[in-house]
Enzyme design. Structure first.
Site, mmCIF file in Angstrom:
data_model
loop_
_atom_site.group_PDB
_atom_site.id
_atom_site.type_symbol
_atom_site.label_atom_id
_atom_site.label_comp_id
_atom_site.label_asym_id
_atom_site.label_seq_id
_atom_site.Cartn_x
_atom_site.Cartn_y
_atom_site.Cartn_z
ATOM 1 N N SER A 621 33.337 18.456 -12.983
ATOM 2 C CA SER A 621 32.024 18.908 -12.536
ATOM 3 C C SER A 621 30.970 17.916 -13.049
ATOM 4 O O SER A 621 31.013 16.751 -12.660
ATOM 5 C CB SER A 621 31.766 20.341 -13.020
ATOM 6 N N ASP A 696 35.577 23.469 -1.943
ATOM 7 C CA ASP A 696 34.589 23.639 -3.008
ATOM 8 C C ASP A 696 33.247 24.053 -2.412
ATOM 9 O O ASP A 696 32.684 23.348 -1.578
ATOM 10 C CB ASP A 696 34.441 22.327 -3.787
ATOM 11 N N HIS A 728 36.080 24.994 -6.610
ATOM 12 C CA HIS A 728 35.671 24.200 -7.766
ATOM 13 C C HIS A 728 36.641 24.362 -8.936
ATOM 14 O O HIS A 728 36.644 23.551 -9.858
ATOM 15 C CB HIS A 728 34.260 24.621 -8.184
#
Length: 756
Positions: A621, A696, A728
């Site tokens: 991330s 995602d 994600h």
């Protein structure tokens, strides 16, 4: 972009420990009398992600039934670490038993897309079975959502569906008195009696499909830690309800690319610099009558941050934050008319922002305990009759307000007063501010919950070689009973690997400006003259602290068992070091944190046991974004980089997170250009592996495709691994194994691995 780490939060209501609980133990405790195996056993990625979890049992949502008979919690299964059932300790019989079996109640129904996305926002998308529950007012049944169905499960084994439900209801909530239930369905709020009638829609039917009642908008869930869109008054005579219109929000066509097909979703996604949803707030009766709109001010481009009722239900308090996230107003609202006034305002320091918090409490005497960073560190204050008094002070931070004992005049909190790497639980007398009594043991990382009256603590702790333990304690910190001792002996899943467990080492490294940066390092048993490759893990972004003295998890140990040194450093901009430390990232993401990670790598290269040519870096991330920026900024400094689900262009990320730190891209295009990861891809000369889930909905897949296309156009070599159907998280027993085995094959292939 909240730090991508799944955390199980436990809430506790009033509980008085029965001696039998301490004597009996619980079915959660897997400890046995046999000693741990003497021979060291290495961990594999297959075993790290298999069931049962090597962390041991992970109880969630600890509560007490209204009649006080049962202490209840959600327990995950030994054969399926992601499936949770409801267990209870019967104080009358001193026995534990499964109260609700999620498999028996399971309909097998697939969750709706709205339910899936709500769980993604809560970071529980991988959990199955029972993920939440509420006791009925009479203590004879439990409200349990299972597979999208809303059920009332009786302790006698009976199960009935809540009247008027069809499946797929969102955020079901019982009223404080247990007389009413409310939930969201088809973009409307429904409410009705718990027994004796079906729930009815109490908000209007909107012709515009982009208007929602009773829900929290996307950015509230993803970035403000607010998942609810309606709030019962204490006596259930009124309910405050959010309405949001997202028709002005831009559409992202999200392709959920799966293994055997692709589904597309037109998702309203407020990218930085574009319109947010327009949010309003109403108060109405439980049947929808007497609806009034709350005056949130003339400016419609604001954030509805928090909503709370006063203890007596006569006042509604609303936290309103400006779009720039530099001013937070506490509004005092008359629920009968909707009229509001500003009670006080919280203003961010220069080159900083408002950090929202749940560490506040309205007291029955009309005062407020409030968390603020107004002196440069997060501390507690009391607002009483228009005047402020500071309750805690010093160059450390209060990480949470745990509970308040109003009758006894005490409050309980967690903080870093004794050790920034190991937060503790403290008690304080409201009449003697600043004098804290530590209730927990140094060397352990502690968190806590408490009953509403501030009489009983539920403490969770972990240390280097001990996964999370939880126990009930009195107000002096004395342990009354284990909820889960989780001792690593005998049949505990981690016991066979304890002999090979390597301890974490901690220290500091100076940043370029001299600021001490905390690091953590785990090494294999070092052989004289041998040099080892290093696997560095980083997050790097705001609101996260990576380096702590708690249990690091089996994954870190598996990496060490492969012959690597595991290393992490908290750069400037990370959490729990105060405003000045955090504000280094203001309009400057991709700069000082990259610089500080390099300081860590340079320190490693000076150690005689480190192979200076084999230092790799890994992040997910924001950490994935960092991996790319680190390779761009310092070619040759790292042997390889791994970027999982990276943001590559901040204009594609959401308004609330991105503008908080970088400002408005329409006004500050140069800030975004410098912070983005796309401009300098041509400078990447070290091996790079890009990993992304193809469904995602948080860091949308276009972030990956943008950098992939850019590097291909520039003939920059790189590798990639894409996961069809995954969001994600990219997680699961086999897919997680595949992901990490892919990473370490990549390192071996590119001369940065251990070969083990």
């Amino acid at each position: 972009m909240r730090h991508f780490r799944l955390l199980a939060a436990c809430a506790l209501v009033s509980f008085v420990a029965a001696p039998a609980l301490a004597q009996q133990g619980t079915p959660m405790t897997t400890a046995a009398s046999a000693p741990a195996p003497a021979e060291a056993k290495d961990l594999t990625f297959e075993r790290v992600f298999a069931s049962p979890s090597l962390n041991g049992p992970a109880p969630r949502a600890v509560k007490l039934s209204p009649d006080g008979r049962y202490l209840t919690l959600l327990r995950n299964r030994a054969d399926d670490r992601e499936r949770y059932d409801l267990w209870g300790f019967d104080r009358q019989t001193a026995e534990w038993k499964m109260l609700v079996d999620s498999l028996k109640l399971s309909s097998g129904r697939q969750l709706s897309e709205a339910e899936k996305m709500q769980r993604e926002r809560q970071r529980i998308g991988d959990l199955k079975g029972i993920v939440s529950y509420e006791w009925s007012a009479d203590g004879k049944s439990v409200l349990v959502p299972v597979d999208g169905d809303l059920l009332l499960a009786g302790l006698d084994g009976s199960v009935r569906k809540v009247e008027g439900t069809k499946g797929g209801e969102l955020t079901p909530k019982l009223g404080p008195k247990g007389e009413h239930i409310a939930f969201v369905r088809d973009r409307r709020l429904w409410a009705g009696p718990v027994t004796g009638g079906a729930a009815q829609a109490i908000t209007p039917e909107e012709a515009n499909a982009d208007v929602h009642w009773g829900e929290a908008e996307f950015v509230a869930q993803e970035e403000m830690n607010r998942f609810n869109g309606f709030w019962w008054s204490p006596d259930e005579s009124r309910i405050a309800v959010e309405r949001f219109d997202e028709s002005m929000v831009g559409v992202v066509t999200r392709a959920a690319i799966g293994a055997e097909g692709t589904k597309t979703f037109d998702q309203r996604y407020p990218a930085a610099g574009t319109p947010n949803a327009e949010v309003s707030l109403y108060v109405m009766g439980p049947d929808g009558s007497n609806r009034v709109q709350v005056d949130l001010g003339k400016d419609k481009d604001i954030y509805l941050a928090r909503v709370d009722w006063a203890p007596d239900g006569k006042t509604l308090y609303v936290q309103r934050m400006n779009r720039e996230q530099t001013v937070l107003d506490m509004l005092k609202v008359d629920p009968a008319t909707g009229k509001s006034s500003v009670l006080f305002s919280e203003k961010a320091a220069d080159r900083h922002w408002i950090d929202l918090s749940d560490s506040y409490r309205f007291l029955s005497d009309g005062s407020l305990v409030w968390w603020s960073q107004r002196d440069g560190f997060g501390h507690l204050y009391r607002f009483n009759k228009g005047k402020w008094s500071q309750l805690t002070k010093g160059e450390w931070v209060v990480t949470g307000l745990v509970g308040v004992d109003e009758k006894g005049g005490k409050l309980y909190l967690t903080g870093t007063k004794d050790d920034v790497l190991a937060q503790q639980v403290y008690a304080m007398d409201l009449k003697a501010p600043g004098k804290l009594t530590r209730l927990t043991e140094l060397g352990w990382v502690n968190s806590a919950g408490m009953d509403k009256s501030g009489q009983t603590l539920m403490i969770t702790r972990s240390s280097d070689a001990q996964p999370a333990q939880s126990y009930i304690a009195d107000t002096t910190g004395k342990r009354l009973a284990w909820i889960e001792e989780n001792k690593v002996t005998g049949s505990h899943p981690y016991a066979p690997y304890l002999a090979s467990h390597r301890p974490a080492q901690f220290g500091t490294i100076p940043a370029a400006d001299g600021t001490p940066l905390h690091y953590m390092m785990i090494t294999p048993p070092l052989e004289p003259g041998k040099k080892y490759p290093v696997f560095t893990y980083h997050y790097g972004g705001p609101t996260a602290q990576v380096v702590a003295k708690g249990f690091q998890g089996a994954l870190a140990q598996a990496i060490v068992d492969k012959g690597y040194i595991y290393f992490a450093i908290d750069n400037r901009g990370s959490e729990n070091r105060g405003v000045k430390f955090a504000s280094a990232l203001h309009h400057a993401m991709g700069t000082v944190e990259v610089e500080d990670q390099l300081a860590g790598a340079n320190w490693l290269k000076k150690q005689n046991f480190v192979d200076a040519d084999k230092i790799s870096t890994f992040g997910w991330s924001y950490g994935g974004y960092m991996s790319i920026k680190m390779l761009e900024a310092n070619p040759g400094a790292y042997a390889a980089g791994i970027a999982v689900a990276p943001v590559t262009k901040w204009q594609m990320y959401d308004t609330t997170y991105t503008e908080r730190y970088l400002g408005d891209p329409n006004k500050l295009p140069q800030v975004y250009e410098k912070s983005n990861a796309l401009a300098d891809t041509g400078k990447i000369s070290d091996p790079l592996l890009v990993i992304h889930g193809m469904a995602d909905d948080n860091v949308v897949f276009e972030n990956a495709s943008a950098i992939i296309a850019k590097m291909q156009a520039e003939a920059v070599p790189f590798e990639m691994m894409l996961y069809p159907g995954y969001t994600h998280r990219i997680s699961g027993p086999k897919v997680s194994q595949h992901l990490y085995e892919t990473i370490f094959r990549f390192l071996d292939r590119n001369g940065a691995g251990s070969g083990k």
